[in-house]
Design a protein around this motif. Sequence first.
Motif, PDB file in Angstrom:
ATOM      1  N   THR A  66       7.141   7.011  15.496  1.00 54.87           N
ATOM      2  CA  THR A  66       5.864   6.436  15.913  1.00 54.87           C
ATOM      3  C   THR A  66       4.734   7.454  15.895  1.00 54.87           C
ATOM      4  OG1 THR A  66       7.095   4.926  17.329  1.00 54.87           O
ATOM      5  CG2 THR A  66       4.750   5.085  17.739  1.00 54.87           C
ATOM      6  N   LEU A  67       4.958   8.645  16.430  1.00 52.01           N
ATOM      7  CA  LEU A  67       3.926   9.682  16.456  1.00 52.01           C
ATOM      8  C   LEU A  67       3.521  10.077  15.038  1.00 52.01           C
ATOM      9  CD1 LEU A  67       2.159  11.857  17.825  1.00 52.01           C
ATOM     10  CD2 LEU A  67       4.168  13.349  17.777  1.00 52.01           C
ATOM     11  N   THR A  68       4.493  10.306  14.184  1.00 49.32           N
ATOM     12  CA  THR A  68       4.212  10.709  12.811  1.00 49.32           C
ATOM     13  C   THR A  68       3.461   9.603  12.071  1.00 49.32           C
ATOM     14  OG1 THR A  68       6.188  12.088  12.827  1.00 49.32           O
ATOM     15  CG2 THR A  68       5.239  11.572  10.672  1.00 49.32           C
ATOM     16  N   ALA A  69       3.857   8.350  12.284  1.00 46.01           N
ATOM     17  CA  ALA A  69       3.186   7.222  11.624  1.00 46.01           C
ATOM     18  C   ALA A  69       1.694   7.213  11.961  1.00 46.01           C
ATOM     19  CB  ALA A  69       3.837   5.908  12.026  1.00 46.01           C
ATOM     20  N   ASP A  70       1.352   7.503  13.217  1.00 41.57           N
ATOM     21  CA  ASP A  70      -0.062   7.554  13.612  1.00 41.57           C
ATOM     22  C   ASP A  70      -0.790   8.709  12.920  1.00 41.57           C
ATOM     23  OD1 ASP A  70       0.207   5.354  15.267  1.00 41.57           O
ATOM     24  OD2 ASP A  70       0.423   6.545  17.100  1.00 41.57           O
ATOM     25  N   LEU A  71      -0.126   9.849  12.805  1.00 44.09           N
ATOM     26  CA  LEU A  71      -0.763  11.043  12.238  1.00 44.09           C
ATOM     27  C   LEU A  71      -0.965  10.965  10.724  1.00 44.09           C
ATOM     28  CD1 LEU A  71       1.068  13.801  14.294  1.00 44.09           C
ATOM     29  CD2 LEU A  71      -1.303  13.031  14.558  1.00 44.09           C
ATOM     30  N   VAL A  72      -0.155  10.173  10.037  1.00 38.02           N
ATOM     31  CA  VAL A  72      -0.281  10.069   8.572  1.00 38.02           C
ATOM     32  C   VAL A  72      -0.931   8.760   8.137  1.00 38.02           C
ATOM     33  CG1 VAL A  72       1.669  11.611   8.171  1.00 38.02           C
ATOM     34  CG2 VAL A  72       2.063   9.136   8.215  1.00 38.02           C
ATOM     35  N   GLU A  73      -1.551   8.075   9.075  1.00 38.82           N
ATOM     36  CA  GLU A  73      -2.153   6.765   8.827  1.00 38.82           C
ATOM     37  C   GLU A  73      -3.016   6.725   7.566  1.00 38.82           C
ATOM     38  OE1 GLU A  73      -3.211   2.804   9.362  1.00 38.82           O
ATOM     39  OE2 GLU A  73      -1.699   3.925  10.467  1.00 38.82           O
ATOM     40  N   ASN A  74      -3.859   7.712   7.354  1.00 44.86           N
ATOM     41  CA  ASN A  74      -4.775   7.726   6.197  1.00 44.86           C
ATOM     42  C   ASN A  74      -4.432   8.842   5.217  1.00 44.86           C
ATOM     43  OD1 ASN A  74      -6.454   5.520   6.995  1.00 44.86           O
ATOM     44  ND2 ASN A  74      -7.214   6.851   8.608  1.00 44.86           N
ATOM     45  N   LYS A  75      -3.148   9.075   5.014  1.00 49.85           N
ATOM     46  CA  LYS A  75      -2.698  10.145   4.125  1.00 49.85           C
ATOM     47  C   LYS A  75      -2.023   9.559   2.883  1.00 49.85           C
ATOM     48  CE  LYS A  75      -3.351  13.706   7.037  1.00 49.85           C
ATOM     49  NZ  LYS A  75      -4.427  14.620   6.804  1.00 49.85           N
ATOM     50  N   ARG A  76      -1.880  10.422   1.889  1.00 47.45           N
ATOM     51  CA  ARG A  76      -1.188  10.085   0.645  1.00 47.45           C
ATOM     52  C   ARG A  76      -0.036  11.076   0.499  1.00 47.45           C
ATOM     53  NH1 ARG A  76      -3.216   7.708  -3.993  1.00 47.45           N
ATOM     54  NH2 ARG A  76      -5.250   7.783  -3.015  1.00 47.45           N
ATOM     55  N   LEU A  77       1.161  10.556   0.218  1.00 50.51           N
ATOM     56  CA  LEU A  77       2.326  11.397  -0.038  1.00 50.51           C
ATOM     57  C   LEU A  77       2.490  11.504  -1.542  1.00 50.51           C
ATOM     58  CD1 LEU A  77       4.841  12.926   1.019  1.00 50.51           C
ATOM     59  CD2 LEU A  77       6.080  10.766   0.826  1.00 50.51           C
ATOM     60  N   THR A  92      -1.839  14.530   1.718  1.00 49.23           N
ATOM     61  CA  THR A  92      -3.263  14.795   1.569  1.00 49.23           C
ATOM     62  C   THR A  92      -4.047  13.593   2.065  1.00 49.23           C
ATOM     63  OG1 THR A  92      -3.237  13.930  -0.700  1.00 49.23           O
ATOM     64  CG2 THR A  92      -2.938  16.306  -0.429  1.00 49.23           C
ATOM     65  N   ASP A  93      -5.318  13.803   2.349  1.00 50.99           N
ATOM     66  CA  ASP A  93      -6.173  12.702   2.763  1.00 50.99           C
ATOM     67  C   ASP A  93      -6.353  11.741   1.607  1.00 50.99           C
ATOM     68  OD1 ASP A  93      -6.539  13.696   5.334  1.00 50.99           O
ATOM     69  OD2 ASP A  93      -8.270  14.887   4.736  1.00 50.99           O
ATOM     70  N   GLN A  94      -6.350  10.438   1.929  1.00 51.84           N
ATOM     71  CA  GLN A  94      -6.589   9.430   0.897  1.00 51.84           C
ATOM     72  C   GLN A  94      -8.066   9.395   0.570  1.00 51.84           C
ATOM     73  OE1 GLN A  94      -4.865   5.509   0.943  1.00 51.84           O
ATOM     74  NE2 GLN A  94      -3.431   6.136   2.541  1.00 51.84           N
ATOM     75  N   ASP A  95      -8.371   9.137  -0.672  1.00 49.19           N
ATOM     76  CA  ASP A  95      -9.750   8.922  -1.097  1.00 49.19           C
ATOM     77  C   ASP A  95     -10.132   7.515  -0.696  1.00 49.19           C
ATOM     78  OD1 ASP A  95     -12.193   8.719  -2.286  1.00 49.19           O
ATOM     79  OD2 ASP A  95     -11.481   8.993  -4.331  1.00 49.19           O
ATOM     80  N   THR A  96     -10.999   7.376   0.297  1.00 47.68           N
ATOM     81  CA  THR A  96     -11.359   6.063   0.816  1.00 47.68           C
ATOM     82  C   THR A  96     -12.390   5.351  -0.041  1.00 47.68           C
ATOM     83  OG1 THR A  96     -12.963   7.102   2.274  1.00 47.68           O
ATOM     84  CG2 THR A  96     -10.784   6.628   3.197  1.00 47.68           C
ATOM     85  N   THR A  97     -12.883   5.993  -1.117  1.00 41.81           N
ATOM     86  CA  THR A  97     -13.883   5.354  -1.973  1.00 41.81           C
ATOM     87  C   THR A  97     -13.245   4.465  -3.034  1.00 41.81           C
ATOM     88  OG1 THR A  97     -13.939   7.224  -3.489  1.00 41.81           O
ATOM     89  CG2 THR A  97     -15.538   7.212  -1.665  1.00 41.81           C
ATOM     90  N   THR A  98     -11.891   4.567  -3.193  1.00 45.78           N
ATOM     91  CA  THR A  98     -11.199   3.727  -4.168  1.00 45.78           C
ATOM     92  C   THR A  98     -10.171   2.892  -3.439  1.00 45.78           C
ATOM     93  OG1 THR A  98      -9.576   5.451  -4.639  1.00 45.78           O
ATOM     94  CG2 THR A  98     -11.516   5.340  -6.066  1.00 45.78           C
TER      95      THR A  98
END
Length: 99
Positions: A66-77, A92-98
Amino acid sequence: MLHITPEAGHAIQKLTKAQGVSEGGGLRVEARADDPPFTMSIAALPDETDMVLTEETTGARVMLDTLTADLVENKRLDVSDRVESTASFALTDQDTTTD
């Protein structure tokens, strides 16, 4: 939600197969209090409370507490430097423009 690239999915499948892990297994990502902030390992099965994400193209699974899921919410693997039975995964952070 964490986005898993198809390349990462292929690497997860290759690693689980190399380690003899069944289809129920996958990559476990866990948050840490120090550096590096996350650890990654191959797991045979998810824990009872894990969130399990599946990469659409390959069916590879990623398990998050649960903790990890919150921390990687807007990430890309993603993965780079694939070598026999090893892979270098990156969050890495997801590009929110696409998308």
